[in-house]
Design an enzyme around this catalytic site. Structure first.
Site, short mmCIF file in Angstrom:
data_model
loop_
_atom_site.label_atom_id
_atom_site.label_comp_id
_atom_site.label_asym_id
_atom_site.label_seq_id
_atom_site.Cartn_x
_atom_site.Cartn_y
_atom_site.Cartn_z
N HIS A 237 -7.57 -5.18 -0.77
CA HIS A 237 -6.34 -4.45 -0.52
C HIS A 237 -5.44 -5.19 0.47
O HIS A 237 -5.91 -5.66 1.50
CB HIS A 237 -6.69 -3.07 0.02
CG HIS A 237 -5.57 -2.09 0.00
ND1 HIS A 237 -4.89 -1.76 -1.15
CD2 HIS A 237 -5.00 -1.35 1.00
CE1 HIS A 237 -3.97 -0.85 -0.86
NE2 HIS A 237 -4.01 -0.60 0.43
N SER B 198 0.82 -1.20 0.00
CA SER B 198 0.00 0.00 0.00
C SER B 198 0.87 1.26 0.00
O SER B 198 1.71 1.44 -0.88
CB SER B 198 -0.95 -0.04 1.20
OG SER B 198 -1.94 0.94 1.11
N GLU C 198 -9.51 -4.19 -5.70
CA GLU C 198 -8.93 -3.01 -5.08
C GLU C 198 -9.20 -1.75 -5.89
O GLU C 198 -9.04 -1.74 -7.11
CB GLU C 198 -7.41 -3.18 -4.95
CG GLU C 198 -6.99 -4.37 -4.12
CD GLU C 198 -5.52 -4.28 -3.75
OE1 GLU C 198 -5.06 -3.18 -3.41
OE2 GLU C 198 -4.85 -5.32 -3.80
#
Length: 291
Positions: A264, A139, A234
């Protein structure tokens, strides 16, 4: 079992994030995020002082992975991502170094990047050879990892031999079409929340297009090979698509794996078979590149 494991994960996420409101403090959110991502696991580690930055070693082996944790630059830590780092270390049969970079909004950009490049220099100064070194993250941590490579090159440092990105968030301009097409499927990264994190990280006068904030906008030529694992559900899937297209156009080797039905940074949920398979593939890639 069908889709029961992912339903269970989604319920856990909802139970955590659904409690957050205007009265929820940042510290409460950080703790809730840590509990969610770590799953309560506490793997063994060896603490380290990386030139004044708190760090921790996971696993054993000659190869080293410098890992940048996710959390929108506002959350996350060695504690939250320790289980994931330990899993990567086991899958790759090498050492993983995690570190606690300074978080926003207390410390705005480029504090996190300053810390990351400092730890990177510390590894090199400590005798870790670039051919035995990889960098990775999930991320926001994936964006930080890629930005660290761009800055290392700008500072004429040797580059690592591989880059591994999990669910990378590399575009702070939030241009991806997937913010609309995956909005109903992603429980964590809606565009409005992403833009709030951008403001917290950069401040009012920060430039979201700057390559050290959005490394997808940087010069992606002559970089180490990149492996990207991302879920099809995502909203930041578009970041992967843009990064892969630009890196390949610049001549950099990129391998992208899109996991159907996954959310995610799904690798933090070991109950998912896809998580275990993804980590096994990442481990094999790292062994092939630096092991």
């Amino acid at each position: 079992m069908g889709d029961e494991p992912i339903k269970t994960v989604l319920a856990r996420i909802s139970a955590t994030v659904g409690q957050w409101g205007r009265e929820t403090t940042l510290e409460q959110m950080r703790q809730g995020f840590a509990d969610l991502v770590s799953g309560g696991r506490r793997p063994p580690f060896r603490p380290a002082d990386a030139d004044g930055i708190p760090a921790a070693w996971f696993g054993e082996g000659d190869g080293v992975v410098l890992y940048c944790h996710g959390g929108g630059y506002q959350m996350g830590s060695i504690a939250s991502h320790g289980p994931l780092m330990a899993d990567i270390a086991e899958a790759a049969d090498m050492r993983v170094l995690g570190f606690d970079y300074r978080l926003a909004p207390e410390h705005r950009h480029p504090a996190a990047l300053d810390d990351a490049i400092r730890v990177y220099r510390w590894l090199l100064d400590g005798g870790i050879r670039p051919e035995r070194l990889a960098i990775g993250g999930d991320s926001a941590g994936a964006g930080l990892a890629l930005a660290t490579v761009l800055r290392a090159r700008a500072e004429s440092l040797p580059l690592p031999s591989a880059i591994v990105l999990l669910s990378p968030w590399v575009d702070m301009e939030a241009r991806g079409h997937s913010y609309e097409t995956r909005a109903a499927l992603d429980p964590l990264t809606q565009r409005d929340k992403v833009l709030m994190m951008v403001r917290a990280y950069l401040g009012r006068d920060g430039d979201p297009a700057h390559p050290w904030a959005s490394p997808v906008n940087g010069d992606l030529s002559d970089l180490p090979p990149i492996l990207i694992h991302v879920g099809d559900h995502e909203t930041v899937l578009g970041d992967t698509e843009l990064l892969a297209a630009r890196a390949r156009a610049a001549g950099t080797e990129v391998e992208t794996v899109v996991w159907p039905g996954m959310i995610h940074h799904f690798q933090v949920f070991p109950e998912l078979a896809e998580s275990r398979a993804s980590l096994a593939q990442i481990g094999a890639y790292l062994r092939d590149r630096i092991g």
